[in-house]
Write a protein that holds these residues in place. Structure first.
Motif, short mmCIF file in Angstrom:
data_model
loop_
_atom_site.label_atom_id
_atom_site.label_comp_id
_atom_site.label_asym_id
_atom_site.label_seq_id
_atom_site.Cartn_x
_atom_site.Cartn_y
_atom_site.Cartn_z
N LEU A 249 0.85 -1.19 0.00
CA LEU A 249 0.00 0.00 0.00
C LEU A 249 0.88 1.25 0.00
CD1 LEU A 249 -2.51 -1.32 2.68
CD2 LEU A 249 -2.72 -1.46 0.19
N ALA A 250 0.74 2.05 -1.04
CA ALA A 250 1.56 3.25 -1.19
C ALA A 250 1.07 4.35 -0.25
CB ALA A 250 1.52 3.74 -2.64
N HIS A 251 1.98 5.21 0.14
CA HIS A 251 1.72 6.48 0.83
C HIS A 251 0.44 6.56 1.67
CE1 HIS A 251 -0.79 7.08 -2.69
NE2 HIS A 251 0.20 7.40 -3.49
N LEU A 252 0.36 5.75 2.74
CA LEU A 252 -0.82 5.83 3.62
C LEU A 252 -0.85 7.17 4.34
CD1 LEU A 252 -1.04 2.24 5.13
CD2 LEU A 252 -2.21 3.20 3.13
N SER A 253 -2.06 7.72 4.51
CA SER A 253 -2.16 9.06 5.10
C SER A 253 -3.16 9.14 6.23
CB SER A 253 -2.57 10.07 4.01
OG SER A 253 -3.89 9.81 3.57
N ALA A 254 -3.97 8.09 6.43
CA ALA A 254 -5.10 8.21 7.36
C ALA A 254 -5.00 7.21 8.52
CB ALA A 254 -6.41 8.00 6.61
N VAL B 232 0.48 -8.21 3.38
CA VAL B 232 0.36 -6.78 3.09
C VAL B 232 1.56 -6.05 3.67
CG1 VAL B 232 -1.13 -6.46 5.12
CG2 VAL B 232 -1.12 -4.72 3.33
N THR B 233 2.13 -5.14 2.88
CA THR B 233 3.18 -4.24 3.38
C THR B 233 2.72 -2.82 3.09
OG1 THR B 233 4.36 -4.60 1.28
CG2 THR B 233 5.13 -5.84 3.19
N ALA B 234 3.31 -1.85 3.80
CA ALA B 234 2.79 -0.49 3.70
C ALA B 234 3.90 0.54 3.84
CB ALA B 234 1.74 -0.26 4.78
N GLU B 235 3.66 1.68 3.21
CA GLU B 235 4.64 2.78 3.28
C GLU B 235 3.94 4.08 3.67
OE1 GLU B 235 5.83 2.70 -0.89
OE2 GLU B 235 4.63 4.49 -1.28
N ASP C 147 5.65 0.68 15.57
CA ASP C 147 5.36 -0.73 15.91
C ASP C 147 5.51 -1.67 14.72
OD1 ASP C 147 3.02 -0.58 14.38
OD2 ASP C 147 1.66 -0.63 16.10
N GLY C 148 5.93 -1.13 13.56
CA GLY C 148 6.21 -2.00 12.41
C GLY C 148 5.00 -2.27 11.53
N THR C 149 3.84 -1.71 11.87
CA THR C 149 2.68 -1.83 10.98
C THR C 149 3.04 -1.25 9.62
OG1 THR C 149 1.16 -1.64 12.84
CG2 THR C 149 0.26 -1.15 10.66
N ILE C 150 3.76 -0.14 9.65
CA ILE C 150 4.27 0.49 8.43
C ILE C 150 5.74 0.08 8.28
CG2 ILE C 150 4.80 2.69 7.32
CD1 ILE C 150 2.20 3.74 8.62
N ASP C 151 6.00 -0.62 7.16
CA ASP C 151 7.33 -1.22 6.96
C ASP C 151 8.36 -0.22 6.48
OD1 ASP C 151 6.48 -4.40 6.69
OD2 ASP C 151 4.96 -3.04 5.90
N VAL C 152 7.89 0.81 5.77
CA VAL C 152 8.78 1.60 4.92
C VAL C 152 8.41 3.08 4.98
CG1 VAL C 152 9.23 2.07 2.47
CG2 VAL C 152 9.10 -0.29 3.27
N ILE C 153 9.43 3.94 4.99
CA ILE C 153 9.20 5.35 4.69
C ILE C 153 9.70 5.59 3.27
CG2 ILE C 153 9.73 7.74 5.28
CD1 ILE C 153 10.14 6.77 8.21
N ALA C 154 8.82 6.08 2.40
CA ALA C 154 9.16 6.34 0.99
C ALA C 154 8.82 7.79 0.69
CB ALA C 154 8.38 5.41 0.08
N LEU D 15 14.14 3.29 6.60
CA LEU D 15 14.74 3.79 5.36
C LEU D 15 15.74 2.79 4.77
CD1 LEU D 15 15.45 7.47 6.53
CD2 LEU D 15 13.88 6.82 4.70
N THR D 16 16.08 1.74 5.53
CA THR D 16 17.11 0.80 5.06
C THR D 16 16.60 -0.65 5.11
OG1 THR D 16 18.10 0.74 7.30
CG2 THR D 16 19.00 2.32 5.75
N ALA D 17 16.56 -1.24 6.31
CA ALA D 17 16.18 -2.65 6.43
C ALA D 17 14.74 -2.89 5.98
CB ALA D 17 16.36 -3.12 7.88
N GLY D 18 13.83 -1.98 6.29
CA GLY D 18 12.41 -2.15 5.92
C GLY D 18 12.25 -2.33 4.42
N PRO D 19 12.62 -1.30 3.63
CA PRO D 19 12.52 -1.47 2.17
C PRO D 19 13.48 -2.52 1.63
CG PRO D 19 13.54 0.65 2.74
CD PRO D 19 13.02 0.06 4.01
N GLY D 20 14.64 -2.68 2.25
CA GLY D 20 15.62 -3.65 1.77
C GLY D 20 15.09 -5.08 1.84
N ARG D 21 14.37 -5.39 2.93
CA ARG D 21 13.82 -6.75 3.07
C ARG D 21 12.69 -6.98 2.07
NH1 ARG D 21 14.50 -6.22 9.21
NH2 ARG D 21 16.44 -7.39 9.56
#
Ligand SMILES: [Zn+2]
Ligand SMILES: [Zn+2]
Length: 456
Positions: A234-239, A256-259, A320-327, A377-383
């Motif tokens: 899921l791209a760019h969650l805002s809510a 599901v993964t999220a950013e 808490d890791g619900t969001i895997d990635v900052i993009a 910014l590293t391990a999240g998107p890297g994995r």
């Protein structure tokens, strides 16, 4: 070439559980050793980088950026976009396919790789379209596109509206092992809207899109991932509600993964009021600059800036890791695309060069710790890339090529878009003082950005 000793920095490598002072020895572009501070004695032919008082981390990985090439080279090119990325600490960037033509054939995927090789300074991984021409009708050949090297599939810029198309994309996606990346937006609820629905939109007389316009497709995508066993990102969650849906889905074991983007973590819709928005804080983790007036189109982004309650829920999701990635969702535009009335202006913020500084406002406000931030910014998107079959350095492994950044978490600097390497100067942060900056970036064992002359 590619021989460095990086001395005395605090090494933060979340995937390796490292956070302590260490020296790094890089020989021939590869990590030779992580040594106790002061013990790495370089021989001739090594450049020494003095990182005392600074932080050293693996290179940042951006799963979501718009590099605009081919077709929109007046907004950005792979040459300028990758240099902007290097300046922001990124060593890998995934390029969204909403170019002209869109990246919907294997030849076009190969073209992005070719341009990146010819003109880029860091790693570019193309994302390919879900539907031909991003028209939302006919599925692309996901298997062929994956074979050509597409990291994932997305119609970003617009949602995959049709549920049946999304279902089939997730099913074919399973054959490739790569994610379907959705821009979650219910078109009927978002049509003609350019801001968050709420009091600010009401006061400005602008049509708003409710959080439900995002939450509904988030819920649908989770249901379809559950149905098919496919992987949805899921791209760019805002809510706030989106975070809660993803958290519950992950507990059930849904794939599901999220950013989330820096601007959705740190800024609220009060920025649309201009500096007078500061009268009723919180406006985010940064005060609105005096120079920003109401209806400034540089605050226009999709999904829109929302409320402080949404920011706090997104930050908790990052923690808490619900969001895997900052993009970044780096969306550079020509100034003309923003020089019009609010409702007509293009959506998007040029984000690569301010991402780290803006994210550090969360750390300085004690809302997020630096290690978690670096991890997203590293391990999240890297994995995620690793799971999709791409081996990209996101942790320091002896013997392997090095992607790395040297950061100063405390230096203050003023955002001046005219100094951006990106052709997109569109940021609401113009004139804002940020604390924390990328000083040096190494990609594939070579310095690709050195902002402070750290090399002795
Ligand atoms: Zn999008
Ligand atoms: Zn985007």
């Amino acid at each position: 070439m590619g021989n460095y000793v990086i001395r005395g920095g605090r090494v933060i490598d979340p995937a390796a559980g490292l956070d302590r002072p260490l020296d790094l020895v890089i020989e021939g572009g590869r990590l030779k050793a992580l040594a106790e501070p002061g013990t790495a004695m370089p021989s001739a032919g090594f450049e020494v980088i003095d990182a005392a008082g600074l932080v050293v981390t693996p290179g940042f990985i951006d799963l979501h950026a718009h590099l605009r090439e081919p077709g929109h080279e007046h907004k950005e090119t792979i040459a300028t976009g990758t240099r902007a990325a290097a300046r922001g600490g990124f060593t890998t960037v995934c390029a969204m396919p909403n170019t002209d033509p869109p990246i919907d054939t294997p030849e076009r995927v190969a073209y992005v790789y070719q341009r990146a090789r010819e003109t880029g300074v860091i790693r570019v991984l193309p994302i390919a379209c879900v539907s031909r021409g991003q028209a939302g009708q006919e599925l692309t050949d996901l298997v062929e596109l994956a074979g050509a090297g597409a990291f994932g599939f997305s119609d970003d810029g617009r949602p995959v509206y049709d549920g049946r198309l999304m279902r089939r994309a997730l099913e074919y996606g399973l054959l490739t092992g790569r994610p379907v990346i959705d821009h979650c937006e219910e078109p009927g609820l978002a049509e003609g809207a350019s801001v968050n629905e709420g009091p600010v939109a009401g006061r400005l007389g602008l049509r708003g899109m409710p959080a439900a316009a995002e939450e509904i497709p988030v819920a649908r995508n989770i249901a379809l991932a559950e149905l098919t066993g496919g992987w949805v990102h899921l791209a760019h969650l805002s809510a706030r509600g989106s975070v809660e849906l993803v958290r519950a889905a992950k507990r059930r074991g849904v794939r599901v993964t999220a950013e989330v983007c820096p601007h959705h973590l740190a800024l609220t819709d009060r920025w649309l009021l201009g500096a007078e928005g500061n009268a009723h804080p919180p406006v985010g983790t940064v005060p609105i600059p005096e120079s920003l007036g109401p209806y400034d189109t540089r605050t226009k982004v999709n999904p829109p800036l929302r409320t402080w309650s949404d920011c706090l829920a997104l930050i908790e999701g990052v923690r808490d890791g619900t969001i895997d990635v900052i993009a970044t969702d780096h969306a550079p535009h020509h100034w003309l695309d923003k020089a019009c009335e609010y409702g007509q202006a293009a959506f998007g913020i040029s984000g690569l060069e301010t991402a780290f500084g803006l994210l550090m406002t969360l750390v300085h406000a004690d809302l997020l710790d630096l290690t978690t931030l670096v991890g997203r910014l590293t391990a999240g998107p890297g994995r995620i890339l690793e799971e999709a079959g791409f081996r990209v350095p996101y942790t320091f492994r002896p013997g392997e090529p090095v992607d790395l950044v040297v950061l100063d978490p405390d230096v203050t600097w003023v955002v001046r878009p005219e100094e951006f390497v990106s052709l997109g100067k569109n940021t609401p942060l113009e004139g804002v003082t940020l604390r924390g900056r990328v000083l040096l970036t190494i990609f594939d064992g070579k310095v690709v950005f050195d902002g402070r002359g750290l090399r002795a």
